[in-house]
Write an enzyme that holds these catalytic residues in place. Structure first.
Site, mmCIF file in Angstrom:
data_model
loop_
_atom_site.group_PDB
_atom_site.id
_atom_site.type_symbol
_atom_site.label_atom_id
_atom_site.label_comp_id
_atom_site.label_asym_id
_atom_site.label_seq_id
_atom_site.Cartn_x
_atom_site.Cartn_y
_atom_site.Cartn_z
ATOM 1 N N CYS A 39 1.164 -0.822 0.060
ATOM 2 C CA CYS A 39 -0.178 -0.377 -0.128
ATOM 3 C C CYS A 39 0.903 1.144 -0.486
ATOM 4 O O CYS A 39 1.189 1.482 -1.029
ATOM 5 C CB CYS A 39 -1.014 -0.107 0.963
ATOM 6 S SG CYS A 39 -2.526 1.036 0.748
ATOM 7 N N HIS A 67 -4.205 -4.926 0.696
ATOM 8 C CA HIS A 67 -3.088 -4.839 1.794
ATOM 9 C C HIS A 67 -3.204 -6.719 2.194
ATOM 10 O O HIS A 67 -3.742 -7.822 2.564
ATOM 11 C CB HIS A 67 -3.918 -4.916 3.234
ATOM 12 C CG HIS A 67 -3.616 -3.067 3.673
ATOM 13 N ND1 HIS A 67 -2.943 -2.490 3.987
ATOM 14 C CD2 HIS A 67 -4.485 -2.142 2.955
ATOM 15 C CE1 HIS A 67 -2.663 -1.445 4.431
ATOM 16 N NE2 HIS A 67 -3.330 -0.391 3.620
ATOM 17 N N GLU A 99 -0.892 -8.939 3.859
ATOM 18 C CA GLU A 99 -1.202 -9.232 5.017
ATOM 19 C C GLU A 99 -2.439 -9.424 5.815
ATOM 20 O O GLU A 99 -2.238 -10.544 6.499
ATOM 21 C CB GLU A 99 -0.216 -8.467 5.947
ATOM 22 C CG GLU A 99 -0.957 -6.475 6.767
ATOM 23 C CD GLU A 99 -1.280 -5.768 5.630
ATOM 24 O OE1 GLU A 99 -1.042 -5.854 4.369
ATOM 25 O OE2 GLU A 99 -1.730 -4.529 5.992
#
Ligand code: MN
Length: 255
Positions: free
Chosen positions: A116, A223, A225
């Site tokens: 990001c 994102h 993660e």
């Protein structure tokens, strides 16, 4: 050998939950990044935004890879622009630290994964520019809402990854559904980076260095993660980064 991956953090003013007193500013990193690195076999270390250049070099001495995390808008002066009214909050200490840290990391040939804001910092550090605010600056008839309100593990838009790209190979997928928490994006791509994934409205969603075996630099706009439990393709990014950091550490030891 477990490669050590530095994870950048942000500074947040905290407030006492009971008495609502302002507390100090805290160094904070989302646990999802830390867990993503650990699951992939790396040793995550959260990096404090140090101001001294020698301290930054010393910090890098202990790292094999760098993960640039998401967060606030990067100050547009780093790509030669004045702020537009729609620019979000910036954190000057974080911007200064990350631009310096990344500059030194690039000189060392350290593998970097940008997520990001991290992708955006990578693009700017290498000479590219950003849309400071997509809705007011990007000219497209059906610009998607890239700022979702739903939980961060929920995908909200599609991404097409170039079939022959290294990111497609890493992710073992070229059709993705991703989350989206950004109002900025790559405008002019830095020399040496290739944009290899796009949203249906043309927004750049992933970049890679021309040849990852020479220099491992990958950035994704979503994102990843937060989507590790949604699909293996997102975990693959962390694994590829940790693998590259391991190779980097071995080469460094042999030098
Ligand atoms: Mn998006």
């Amino acid at each position: 050998m477990t490669p050590v991956i530095g994870v950048t953090a942000t500074l947040k003013q905290d407030v006492d939950a009971v008495a609502q007193r302002p507390l100090g500013r805290f160094v904070r990193a989302d646990l999802d990044y830390v867990e993503g690195v650990a699951e992939a076999g790396g040793m995550p270390v959260v990096l404090p935004p140090l101001g001294d250049s020698r301290a930054v070099e010393a910090l890098l001495d202990g790292l094999d890879g760098l993960l640039l995390s998401g967060g606030s808008d990067l100050d547009p002066s780093y790509y030669g622009e004045k702020p537009v009214p729609e620019l979000g909050d910036t954190v000057p200490e974080r911007d200064r630290f990350e631009m310096r840290l990344l500059g030194y990391a690039l000189r060392r040939g350290m593998p970097v994964l940008g997520i990001c804001r991290g992708l955006q910092v990578l693009n700017v550090a290498l000479g590219g520019t950003l849309y400071q605010d997509l809705p007011s600056q990007m000219d497209h008839p059906v610009l998607l809402g890239h700022r979702q309100e739903t939980p961060k593990w929920e995908p909200t838009h599609e991404v097409k990854v170039d079939g022959g790209s290294q990111v497609a190979e890493i992710m073992a997928s070229d059709e993705l559904k991703v989350n989206s928490y950004h109002h900025q994006a790559v405008k002019d791509l830095a020399y040496g980076l290739v944009s290899v994934a796009h949203a249906p409205d043309g927004v750049v969603e992933a970049v890679e260095w021309g040849d990852l075996s020479q220099r491992w630099l990958v950035g994704v706009q979503w994102h990843a993660e937060a989507m590790r439990d949604v699909g293996a393709e997102h975990r693959n990014l962390f694994e590829a980064h940790v693998c590259a950091a391991e190779r980097h550490a071995l080469c460094r030891a042999a030098a």
